[in-house]
Design a protein around this motif. Structure first.
Motif, mmCIF file in Angstrom:
data_model
loop_
_atom_site.group_PDB
_atom_site.id
_atom_site.type_symbol
_atom_site.label_atom_id
_atom_site.label_comp_id
_atom_site.label_asym_id
_atom_site.label_seq_id
_atom_site.Cartn_x
_atom_site.Cartn_y
_atom_site.Cartn_z
ATOM 1 N N GLN A 73 122.858 54.357 28.297
ATOM 2 C CA GLN A 73 124.435 55.443 28.444
ATOM 3 C C GLN A 73 123.356 57.037 28.290
ATOM 4 O OE1 GLN A 73 127.164 55.457 25.886
ATOM 5 N NE2 GLN A 73 128.373 57.021 26.421
ATOM 6 N N SER A 74 123.484 58.053 29.145
ATOM 7 C CA SER A 74 123.008 58.958 28.879
ATOM 8 C C SER A 74 124.317 60.045 28.130
ATOM 9 C CB SER A 74 123.190 59.448 30.190
ATOM 10 O OG SER A 74 123.148 61.072 30.383
ATOM 11 N N ALA A 75 123.177 60.832 28.298
ATOM 12 C CA ALA A 75 123.653 62.115 27.277
ATOM 13 C C ALA A 75 124.580 62.644 27.353
ATOM 14 C CB ALA A 75 122.460 62.992 26.957
ATOM 15 N N VAL A 91 120.836 45.379 40.968
ATOM 16 C CA VAL A 91 121.485 46.506 41.700
ATOM 17 C C VAL A 91 122.125 46.712 40.662
ATOM 18 C CG1 VAL A 91 121.223 45.651 44.255
ATOM 19 C CG2 VAL A 91 123.578 45.251 42.076
ATOM 20 N N GLU A 92 122.111 48.581 40.704
ATOM 21 C CA GLU A 92 122.557 49.755 39.739
ATOM 22 C C GLU A 92 123.611 49.970 39.757
ATOM 23 O OE1 GLU A 92 119.399 52.287 38.757
ATOM 24 O OE2 GLU A 92 117.894 50.812 38.096
ATOM 25 N N ALA A 93 124.825 50.339 39.313
ATOM 26 C CA ALA A 93 125.407 50.954 38.977
ATOM 27 C C ALA A 93 125.895 51.639 37.710
ATOM 28 C CB ALA A 93 126.644 50.206 38.881
ATOM 29 N N ALA A 94 126.550 53.061 38.212
ATOM 30 C CA ALA A 94 126.597 54.125 37.718
ATOM 31 C C ALA A 94 127.825 55.109 37.290
ATOM 32 C CB ALA A 94 125.662 55.741 37.714
ATOM 33 N N TYR A 95 128.751 54.340 35.420
ATOM 34 C CA TYR A 95 129.585 55.595 35.737
ATOM 35 C C TYR A 95 129.560 56.526 35.345
ATOM 36 C CZ TYR A 95 134.221 56.034 33.047
ATOM 37 O OH TYR A 95 135.279 56.389 33.100
ATOM 38 N N MET A 96 130.478 57.774 35.696
ATOM 39 C CA MET A 96 130.627 58.766 35.448
ATOM 40 C C MET A 96 131.707 59.964 35.341
ATOM 41 S SD MET A 96 128.066 60.266 38.349
ATOM 42 C CE MET A 96 128.517 58.885 39.801
ATOM 43 N N TRP A 286 116.908 68.257 44.605
ATOM 44 C CA TRP A 286 116.378 66.332 44.591
ATOM 45 C C TRP A 286 115.367 66.450 42.870
ATOM 46 C CZ3 TRP A 286 110.685 65.767 42.984
ATOM 47 C CH2 TRP A 286 110.189 64.565 43.377
ATOM 48 N N ASN A 287 116.148 64.674 42.306
ATOM 49 C CA ASN A 287 115.570 64.460 41.481
ATOM 50 C C ASN A 287 114.511 64.471 41.037
ATOM 51 O OD1 ASN A 287 118.530 65.082 40.459
ATOM 52 N ND2 ASN A 287 118.959 63.396 41.742
ATOM 53 N N ARG A 322 124.249 63.443 37.991
ATOM 54 C CA ARG A 322 124.223 62.888 36.132
ATOM 55 C C ARG A 322 123.334 61.883 35.983
ATOM 56 N NH1 ARG A 322 130.324 63.331 34.593
ATOM 57 N NH2 ARG A 322 129.354 62.264 33.370
ATOM 58 N N GLY A 323 123.305 61.279 34.962
ATOM 59 C CA GLY A 323 122.308 60.425 34.108
ATOM 60 C C GLY A 323 120.775 60.942 34.339
#
Ligand code: SAH
Ligand code: SF4
Length: 338
Positions: A73-75, A91-96, A286-287, A322-323
């Motif tokens: 979990q991100s801040a 694989v990754e999934a990101a919930y925002m 760019w990240n 995000r994240g």
């Protein structure tokens, strides 16, 4: 031999399966609802499907649902989930979560073979293609499944490089007997692979986002090798010839690489390239990650670039990723959790 998966079959095929076992249209509807609209994770929990039919199904099929193997979990409240794709990696999934929109970003490949120089996924190479079942499981098997109202195919991988499975996943997502997700609430992001893109445009299943990143072919080739075989000029020509029907939309993504692709001449050339299209550009600063040596543009650099784009007739907005603290942001995903 392994039993095939039920989850990830199109409702029409589910119907075929159930009817051939002697079930009714009502059973088909119930099974589809359990598969695509509920949180049930065992045949045994499908209370209103008769026992004999459950037993027939269990003898021939696996349900095909798989919980994430870990999450972080991100801040900023983004949650990243890691899913194992058997024999291929993770694989990754990101919930925002947001005020109105709760977005889920899903992966369409394990790794990626496009090799974009600025992208973490690109630098790890290609490890395999998830099935439609694996792609949809990233939505079905997270705790927030029923809160998700916007889906983006912008995680690991190039969706048009796994088009058969992605196309099937999209048709189950938007089917009334499937997830019944609105096509206008789904966006597929691609570098623009012309063969699959032509098929996409012939019957568009969702919104389209094209990864542009430079209006100059040589420079684009330098950061996105796919430019050589699938030039952006032809991608844009194809979109102009086959506009998406309303309410679907085309947009462009532009990773802003500090000091590289944000000059006034880039803005001018982008205006020319996109003239005649009703569209906008999402600029993604760019990240950072350890596999590339670019820099993130300064706030001033971004502001002057947006000003120059607007003067060239291009509508642009900045999409802050995000994240970042959990490596879940655009282009940071490597399928390694954290
Ligand atoms: N393969 C598809 C979709 C996945 S990448 C595509 O490239 O479009 C989703 C978006 O993230 C793309 O626009 C991609 O260019 C962008 N991206 C990749 N690496 C990034 C990074 N390090 N920082 C910001 N955006 C990045
Ligand atoms: Fe693949 Fe997209 Fe990353 Fe390019 S930006 S390497 S196409 S995931």
């Amino acid at each position: 031999m392994e039993r095939p998966l039920l989850f990830g079959l199109h409702p029409d095929d589910i119907s075929h399966v159930v009817r051939s076992l002697g079930g009714t249209a009502q059973h088909v509807r119930q099974l589809c609802r359990y598969l695509y609209r509920s949180g049930v994770s065992e045949f045994d929990q499908m209370a209103d499907i008769p026992k004999w039919l459950r037993a027939e199904l269990l003898a021939r099929y696996q349900l095909g649902l798989a919980v994430p193997k870990s999450f972080s979990q991100s801040a900023d409240a983004t949650v990243k989930y890691l899913f194992a794709i058997e024999g291929k990696g993770d694989v990754e999934a990101a919930y925002m979560p947001g005020a109105k929109r709760n977005t889920l970003c899903v992966s369409t490949q394990v790794g990626c073979r496009m090799g974009c120089s600025f992208c973490m996924t690109g630098t790890i190479g290609f490890k395999g293609n998830p099935s439609a079942s694996h792609i949809l499981n990233q939505l079905r098997s997270i705790p927030q499944r029923s809160l998700v109202n916007r889906l983006v195919l912008m995680g690991m991988g190039e969706p048009l490089d796994n088009w058969d499975e992605v196309k099937l996943a999209l048709s189950i997502l938007t089917s009334n007997m499937g997830f019944a997700f609105g096509a206008a609430n789904i966006t597929l992001s691609t570098v623009g692979l012309h063969g699959a893109l032509a098929d996409f445009l012939s019957n568009p299943p969702c919104n389209l986002a094209i990864s542009l990143h430079s209006p100059f072919p040589d420079e684009r080739f330098g950061i996105m090798p796919i430019e050589r075989s699938n030039p952006i000029a032809q991608t844009i020509a194809a979109i102009k010839q086959n506009p998406l029907p309303k309410p679907l939309r085309v947009s462009f993504e532009y990773v802003a690489l500090g000091g590289v692709n944000t000059t006034p001449s880039h803005a001018k050339a982008l205006g020319e390239l996109l003239s005649g299209l009703r569209t906008h550009i999402n600029i993604i600063p760019w990240n950072q990650h350890e596999n590339a040596a670019y820099s993130t543009p300064t706030a001033d650099e971004l502001q002057s670039f947006i000003g120059a784009l607007n003067r060239s007739g291009v509508i642009a907005s900045v999409r802050e990723s995000r994240g970042k603290d959990i490596a879940a942001a655009c282009g940071q995903m490597a399928g390694r959790g954290r």
